[in-house]
Enzyme design. Structure first.
Site, PDB file in Angstrom:
ATOM      1  N   GLY A 100     -10.798  13.597 -17.899  1.00 33.49           N
ATOM      2  CA  GLY A 100     -10.257  14.335 -16.745  1.00 33.49           C
ATOM      3  C   GLY A 100      -8.825  13.948 -16.457  1.00 33.49           C
ATOM      4  N   GLY A 102      -6.111  14.922 -18.318  1.00 30.02           N
ATOM      5  CA  GLY A 102      -5.126  15.861 -18.847  1.00 30.02           C
ATOM      6  C   GLY A 102      -4.644  15.530 -20.247  1.00 30.02           C
ATOM      7  N   SER A 103      -5.498  14.875 -21.029  1.00 28.79           N
ATOM      8  CA  SER A 103      -5.051  14.462 -22.361  1.00 28.79           C
ATOM      9  C   SER A 103      -4.646  15.668 -23.231  1.00 28.79           C
ATOM     10  CB  SER A 103      -6.129  13.591 -23.001  1.00 28.79           C
ATOM     11  OG  SER A 103      -6.501  14.033 -24.237  1.00 28.79           O
ATOM     12  N   ALA A 105      -3.561  18.672 -22.262  1.00 27.81           N
ATOM     13  CA  ALA A 105      -2.312  19.272 -21.769  1.00 27.81           C
ATOM     14  C   ALA A 105      -1.111  18.394 -22.122  1.00 27.81           C
ATOM     15  CB  ALA A 105      -2.389  19.475 -20.257  1.00 27.81           C
ATOM     16  N   ALA A 106      -1.306  17.075 -22.066  1.00 29.14           N
ATOM     17  CA  ALA A 106      -0.186  16.168 -22.361  1.00 29.14           C
ATOM     18  C   ALA A 106       0.162  16.201 -23.849  1.00 29.14           C
ATOM     19  CB  ALA A 106      -0.534  14.747 -21.923  1.00 29.14           C
ATOM     20  N   ASP A 147      -3.526  21.612 -14.673  1.00 29.26           N
ATOM     21  CA  ASP A 147      -3.267  20.491 -15.587  1.00 29.26           C
ATOM     22  C   ASP A 147      -1.906  20.635 -16.263  1.00 29.26           C
ATOM     23  OD1 ASP A 147      -5.820  19.826 -14.878  1.00 29.26           O
ATOM     24  OD2 ASP A 147      -6.556  19.541 -16.922  1.00 29.26           O
TER      25      ASP A 147
HETATM   26  C1  MEV Z   1      -9.834  20.079 -14.711  1.00 27.67           C
HETATM   27  O1  MEV Z   1      -8.848  19.065 -14.845  1.00 27.67           O
HETATM   28  C2  MEV Z   1      -9.814  20.639 -13.327  1.00 27.67           C
HETATM   29  C3  MEV Z   1     -10.777  21.793 -13.045  1.00 27.67           C
HETATM   30  O2  MEV Z   1     -10.526  22.227 -11.703  1.00 27.67           O
HETATM   31  C4  MEV Z   1     -10.584  22.927 -14.009  1.00 27.67           C
HETATM   32  C5  MEV Z   1      -9.259  23.660 -13.812  1.00 27.67           C
HETATM   33  O3  MEV Z   1      -8.635  23.562 -12.766  1.00 27.67           O
HETATM   34  O4  MEV Z   1      -8.867  24.354 -14.762  1.00 27.67           O
HETATM   35  C6  MEV Z   1     -12.232  21.344 -13.105  1.00 27.67           C
END
Ligand code: MEV
Length: 308
Positions: A100, A102-103, A105-106, A147
């Site tokens: 969770g 953002g690996s 996206a980074a 993200d």
């Molecule tokens: C994921 O980092 C966050 C979520 O809200 C999905 C999104 O925003 O795309 C679960």
């Protein structure tokens, strides 16, 4: 050799509800980063993409259309109007995968930036973010776009889907502990499961998303005012609402409880959930103590981040 990087991130408030148009707040975590380096390779070889940590190597030509590394490289080349170069692009990252943070996206952002620099070009952040968003769709299905936004802008963001991006500054530094449960968070699956439940019970889920949106707006005020005590309580409320939409887990609940027991001002899961990380807001003097309790409760890794 050309090198570029991008930070990890955590969502402070509003995950999931943000997919349905409610606001969310995310901050960069520069302590962990993805880095991409590009060097010229012998003529005729084309572009080779290497994920060094995963021991993976693909050639752009031989890759499948949904390979995320190749997809972002291809999108970037098309966007720049450049032919495939003879080059070797190596990606490394200290961002936990499926945590969770953002690996994906980074990694994509670092690749775009490295290729742009390799061709001696420049791209404004909104264009980098848009390219990364295209690949986020491969990873996540229906991403909100939060993200890629926070990772590219590397600033705290108040994010509402399809609205102008708002960055902002905390009124006082936020001391965060980010504790990894060790169980992967499968964003695509968790987001799809929430969607299925929303389709079955739209009124209930819309009500919960609205409540989350209210918490996010109160949290923004508290962050800007530097009121960490109010903010801690709001994190607890957000965690309860995330439990109600079914994205917590016994392990995540245990870490959240441990953080509070250790003296955190508030704690919640962060990101898609069912695994991944919890975040705890602490006062600086309590950070070591809370970290110890989190480790004793099973956290596999704890990152200390100060957001200013
Ligand atoms: C994921 O980092 C966050 C979520 O809200 C999905 C999104 O925003 O795309 C679960």
């Amino acid at each position: 050799m050309i090198s570029a990087s991008a930070p990890g991130k955590v969502i402070l408030f509003g995950e999931h509800a943000v997919v349905y148009g409610r606001p969310a707040i995310a901050v960069p975590v520069p302590q962990v980063r993805a880095t991409a380096t590009v060097e010229v390779a012998p003529g005729g070889e084309g572009l080779t993409l290497v994920a060094a940590d995963l021991d993976r190597e693909v050639s752009l030509r031989g890759s499948s259309p949904d390979d995320p590394l190749a997809a972002i490289a291809r999108l970037t080349l098309d966007h720049l109007g450049q032919p495939e170069p003879d080059a070797r692009l190596v990606v490394t990252s200290t961002i936990p995968i499926a945590g969770g943070m953002g690996s994906g996206a980074a990694v994509s952002t670092a690749i775009v930036r490295a290729l742009v620099a390799f061709f001696g070009r420049e791209l404004p952040p909104n264009e980098v973010s848009r390219l990364v968003y295209e690949v986020e769709k491969l990873h996540h299905g229906t991403p909100s776009g939060i993200d890629n936004t926070v990772v590219v802008y590397e600033r705290p963001v108040y994010f509402v889907r399809d609205r102008r991006i708002e960055t902002f500054s905390p009124g006082a530094p936020l001391h965060l502990l980010i504790a990894d449960s060790g169980t992967p968070s499968r964003t695509k699956e968790v987001v799809a499961a929430v969607r299925a439940r929303w389709e079955k019970q739209p009124a209930r889920y819309d009500f919960l998303f609205d409540r989350i949106g209210e918490v996010v707006d109160e949290a923004r005020e508290a962050i800007e005012a530097g009121d960490v005590y109010t903010l801690g309580g709001l994190m607890d409320q957000n965690h309860e609402l995330l439990r109600k939409i079914g994205v917590s887990s016994p392990e995540l609940d245990e870490l959240v409880e441990a953080a509070r027991y250790g003296g955190a001002l508030g704690a919640k899961l962060s990101g898609a959930g069912r695994g991944g990380n919890v975040i705890a807001l602490v006062e600086e003097f309590a950070a070591d103590e809370v970290e110890e309790v989190l480790r004793a409760a099973g956290a596999k890794r704890v990152i200390y981040a100060v957001v200013e």
